[in-house]
Design a protein around this motif. Structure first.
Motif, PDB file in Angstrom:
ATOM      1  N   ALA A 130       0.832  -1.201   0.000  1.00 17.35           N
ATOM      2  CA  ALA A 130       0.000   0.000   0.000  1.00 17.35           C
ATOM      3  C   ALA A 130       0.868   1.252   0.000  1.00 17.35           C
ATOM      4  CB  ALA A 130      -0.925  -0.010   1.207  1.00 17.35           C
ATOM      5  N   ALA A 131       1.958   1.217   0.781  1.00 14.51           N
ATOM      6  CA  ALA A 131       2.865   2.365   0.806  1.00 14.51           C
ATOM      7  C   ALA A 131       3.472   2.612  -0.570  1.00 14.51           C
ATOM      8  CB  ALA A 131       3.968   2.124   1.836  1.00 14.51           C
ATOM      9  N   GLU A 132       3.790   1.527  -1.272  1.00 10.03           N
ATOM     10  CA  GLU A 132       4.347   1.673  -2.617  1.00 10.03           C
ATOM     11  C   GLU A 132       3.313   2.299  -3.558  1.00 10.03           C
ATOM     12  OE1 GLU A 132       6.354  -1.042  -6.186  1.00 10.03           O
ATOM     13  OE2 GLU A 132       5.746  -1.956  -4.294  1.00 10.03           O
ATOM     14  N   MET A 133       2.032   1.935  -3.377  1.00 10.91           N
ATOM     15  CA  MET A 133       0.989   2.522  -4.214  1.00 10.91           C
ATOM     16  C   MET A 133       0.876   4.023  -3.960  1.00 10.91           C
ATOM     17  SD  MET A 133      -3.135   1.722  -4.276  1.00 10.91           S
ATOM     18  CE  MET A 133      -3.301   2.254  -2.562  1.00 10.91           C
ATOM     19  N   LEU A 155       3.196   6.055  -2.787  1.00  6.47           N
ATOM     20  CA  LEU A 155       4.405   6.791  -3.170  1.00  6.47           C
ATOM     21  C   LEU A 155       4.609   6.829  -4.680  1.00  6.47           C
ATOM     22  CD1 LEU A 155       6.854   5.491  -0.407  1.00  6.47           C
ATOM     23  CD2 LEU A 155       5.792   7.756  -0.548  1.00  6.47           C
ATOM     24  N   SER A 156       4.358   5.703  -5.342  1.00  4.40           N
ATOM     25  CA  SER A 156       4.642   5.617  -6.779  1.00  4.40           C
ATOM     26  C   SER A 156       3.415   5.859  -7.650  1.00  4.40           C
ATOM     27  CB  SER A 156       5.230   4.238  -7.110  1.00  4.40           C
ATOM     28  OG  SER A 156       4.250   3.226  -6.925  1.00  4.40           O
ATOM     29  N   GLY A 157       2.231   5.661  -7.079  1.00  4.41           N
ATOM     30  CA  GLY A 157       1.011   5.798  -7.867  1.00  4.41           C
ATOM     31  C   GLY A 157       0.673   4.574  -8.684  1.00  4.41           C
ATOM     32  N   LYS A 158       1.510   3.522  -8.569  1.00  6.77           N
ATOM     33  CA  LYS A 158       1.226   2.300  -9.322  1.00  6.77           C
ATOM     34  C   LYS A 158       0.039   1.559  -8.698  1.00  6.77           C
ATOM     35  CE  LYS A 158       6.041   1.556 -10.723  1.00  6.77           C
ATOM     36  NZ  LYS A 158       7.201   0.618 -10.651  1.00  6.77           N
ATOM     37  N   MET A 161      -4.949   4.578  -6.848  1.00  6.58           N
ATOM     38  CA  MET A 161      -5.081   5.906  -6.273  1.00  6.58           C
ATOM     39  C   MET A 161      -5.262   6.924  -7.393  1.00  6.58           C
ATOM     40  SD  MET A 161      -2.521   8.006  -3.743  1.00  6.58           S
ATOM     41  CE  MET A 161      -1.237   8.120  -4.982  1.00  6.58           C
ATOM     42  N   ILE A 162      -6.270   7.758  -7.257  1.00  5.73           N
ATOM     43  CA  ILE A 162      -6.553   8.799  -8.238  1.00  5.73           C
ATOM     44  C   ILE A 162      -6.059  10.143  -7.692  1.00  5.73           C
ATOM     45  CG2 ILE A 162      -8.337   9.937  -9.595  1.00  5.73           C
ATOM     46  CD1 ILE A 162      -7.909   6.965 -10.220  1.00  5.73           C
ATOM     47  N   ARG A 163      -5.367  10.896  -8.527  1.00  9.77           N
ATOM     48  CA  ARG A 163      -4.831  12.193  -8.114  1.00  9.77           C
ATOM     49  C   ARG A 163      -5.629  13.333  -8.757  1.00  9.77           C
ATOM     50  NH1 ARG A 163       0.225  11.732  -5.751  1.00  9.77           N
ATOM     51  NH2 ARG A 163       1.220   9.685  -5.972  1.00  9.77           N
ATOM     52  N   ARG A 164      -5.568  14.484  -8.112  1.00  7.23           N
ATOM     53  CA  ARG A 164      -6.188  15.678  -8.672  1.00  7.23           C
ATOM     54  C   ARG A 164      -5.312  16.222  -9.795  1.00  7.23           C
ATOM     55  NH1 ARG A 164     -10.320  17.625  -5.659  1.00  7.23           N
ATOM     56  NH2 ARG A 164     -10.559  16.849  -3.523  1.00  7.23           N
ATOM     57  N   PRO A 198      -3.006  13.600  -3.931  1.00  8.39           N
ATOM     58  CA  PRO A 198      -3.897  12.436  -3.816  1.00  8.39           C
ATOM     59  C   PRO A 198      -5.346  12.872  -3.620  1.00  8.39           C
ATOM     60  CG  PRO A 198      -1.942  12.156  -2.458  1.00  8.39           C
ATOM     61  CD  PRO A 198      -1.940  13.578  -2.919  1.00  8.39           C
ATOM     62  N   TRP A 199      -6.266  12.183  -4.305  1.00 14.67           N
ATOM     63  CA  TRP A 199      -7.683  12.529  -4.228  1.00 14.67           C
ATOM     64  C   TRP A 199      -8.466  11.407  -3.548  1.00 14.67           C
ATOM     65  CZ3 TRP A 199     -11.185  13.593  -9.109  1.00 14.67           C
ATOM     66  CH2 TRP A 199     -12.418  14.121  -8.670  1.00 14.67           C
ATOM     67  N   PHE A 200      -8.509  10.229  -4.177  1.00 12.43           N
ATOM     68  CA  PHE A 200      -9.222   9.121  -3.557  1.00 12.43           C
ATOM     69  C   PHE A 200      -8.668   7.798  -4.070  1.00 12.43           C
ATOM     70  CE2 PHE A 200     -11.609  10.059  -7.416  1.00 12.43           C
ATOM     71  CZ  PHE A 200     -11.851   8.796  -7.956  1.00 12.43           C
ATOM     72  N   ILE A 201      -9.047   6.742  -3.375  1.00 10.51           N
ATOM     73  CA  ILE A 201      -8.669   5.377  -3.748  1.00 10.51           C
ATOM     74  C   ILE A 201      -9.935   4.619  -4.105  1.00 10.51           C
ATOM     75  CG2 ILE A 201      -7.677   3.196  -2.959  1.00 10.51           C
ATOM     76  CD1 ILE A 201      -5.968   4.762  -1.029  1.00 10.51           C
ATOM     77  N   HIS A 202      -9.886   3.889  -5.179  1.00 14.43           N
ATOM     78  CA  HIS A 202     -11.017   3.021  -5.500  1.00 14.43           C
ATOM     79  C   HIS A 202     -10.477   1.671  -5.944  1.00 14.43           C
ATOM     80  CE1 HIS A 202     -11.198   3.709 -10.123  1.00 14.43           C
ATOM     81  NE2 HIS A 202      -9.999   3.952  -9.670  1.00 14.43           N
ATOM     82  N   GLY A 203     -11.279   0.642  -5.725  1.00  6.27           N
ATOM     83  CA  GLY A 203     -10.812  -0.693  -6.081  1.00  6.27           C
ATOM     84  C   GLY A 203     -11.898  -1.722  -5.924  1.00  6.27           C
TER      85      GLY A 203
END
Length: 409
Positions: A142-145, A147-150, A174-177, A182-187
């Motif tokens: 999760a931390a990698e997600m 930090l990297s956005g992957k 993770m979706i960014r503005r 960071p804006w929100f996480i969806h999955g």
């Protein structure tokens, strides 16, 4: 009285009916007739169906009757209805707003026994339900997600309310503005418990058969060949004592049989490379590293500062095969001259890392992963782990597999 076409039972078995439009009209005339029936049931039909903007006086759709927010609300309702029909747990959480803005689909109750409100009202509920052996791995991924956005793609065990342990295949992003914040996480999380159980059963049967064949090779064929080698050696000595020329041929037979014995041992060891003991993986990797040095004349070492027990022989075997494939790739494709196999573990999580100084991954290989990498990913997934391949700062790559260390049952 409510027209029959517009009612359905509520599903509770008490016979009560609720309004639910039936869309089984074969033509426009039937639909108009149904709406006229509604107009007779409700004295002020506009108060009930103003949302569709139907003017009964003209039988035309009135755009003015539709509230400005109606299209948006309609789209949201359709989206929610679609999401809540997916046989998986869909979730979304804003990173800059309160818990009230979070969402989880109602399938959470079917899967884990928690209602939507229970799941959302407790901000740490989801983390508490992750299996203890998988929490550290989840935290790292999760931390990698973040930090990297992957995207995060991995399998985790989750504890249900009744104590059952379920496997979930999770995919989150993770979706960014627009400004990059960071804006929100969806999955989405798919219950793959049954699939995992079947895969583990198949692998267990396969591993058991491999152990049986390895044992048969060692105790059956290996012993027969040993007997033949002994008899051939005796025959060689007898022929040599009589100074017969056939003694040289007998010596060749002895040499070939001994080579067959060694090949049989290697084949048996390949089928069952890891001994069924807590430190079997460490012994197997150390021996494998030594064999690689002697066979390919390169540097290959195994490092583990604090050996820890791995009681699951299937886990140990999968890790050994991952290391074996990574080393072979480093030699065959990367032309590596030095390889280090590292193994470490702490707080219920283990890490297997294979580092080389080869040519790295070509762009073509990165875009089109080969069979070997796919198999390594599959093996990592089978043990509840995750595989990562990344380039080193200088030369070469590091293949790492994070995996849960399970306590003996």
């Amino acid at each position: 009285m409510v027209p029959e076409f517009f009612t359905q039972t509520n599903g509770r078995g008490d016979g009560e009916q609720t309004l639910a439009p039936d869309s089984s009209f074969s033509n426009l005339e039937e639909a108009e007739k149904a709406l006229q029936e509604l107009a007779q049931v409700f004295p002020q039909p506009h108060s009930f169906i103003s949302g569709i903007g139907l003017d009964f006086a003209t039988n035309e759709v009135s755009k003015a009757a539709v509230p400005p927010e109606a299209p948006l609300l309609n789209m949201e309702a359709k989206y929610r209805a679609l999401v809540e029909q997916i046989p998986a747990v869909v979730f979304m959480a804003y990173l800059d707003q309160g818990i009230g803005e979070a969402y989880v689909s109602p399938q959470i109750e079917t899967a884990l026994g928690f209602s939507q409100s229970e799941w959302l009202e407790d901000p740490v509920r989801w983390y508490q339900q992750i299996h203890p052996d998988d929490k550290m791995r989840w935290s790292v991924e999760a931390a990698e997600m973040f930090l990297s956005g992957k995207p995060l793609r991995s399998s985790y065990r989750v504890m249900a309310r009744d104590g059952r342990v379920l496997w979930f295949q999770c995919e989150a992003k993770m979706i960014r503005r627009a400004d990059g914040s960071p804006w929100f996480i969806h999955g989405v999380g798919f219950d793959v418990t049954e699939r995992k159980a079947l895969e583990e059963a198949i692998l267990e049967i396969s591993a058991r058969e491999q152990r049986r064949i390895a044992q048969d090779l060692h105790d059956g064929l290996g012993q027969h060949l040993t007997g033949i080698a002994f008899m051939s050696k005796v025959l060689e000595e007898k022929l040599s004592d009589k100074s017969l020329p056939e003694a040289e041929e007998a010596a060749k037979i002895v040499k070939m049989v001994n080579q067959a014995i060694e090949n049989t041992r290697q084949l048996a060891r390949g089928l069952h490379p890891v001994a069924a003991e807590p430190l079997g993986l460490f012994s197997a990797l150390k021996k494998w590293a030594s064999e690689v040095e002697g066979l390919f004349h390169i540097g290959c070492s195994f490092q583990c500062e604090n050996p820890f027990p791995i009681h699951d022989v299937n886990l140990a075997t999968h890790l050994y095969r991952i290391a074996q494939e990574a080393v072979n790739n480093a030699i065959r494709h990367g032309k590596s001259r030095n390889i280090v196999i590292g193994l470490s573990g702490k707080n219920g999580a283990g890490l297997l890392a294979i580092q080389d100084d080869g040519d790295g991954i070509l762009k073509k290989q990165a875009s089109q992963p080969g069979v070997g990498l796919s198999i390594m990913n599959y093996r990592a997934d089978m043990v509840g782990g995750s595989l990562k391949v990344q380039a080193n700062e200088g030369r070469g790559i590091t293949v790492s597999c994070m995996f849960p260390i399970r306590s003996p049952e």
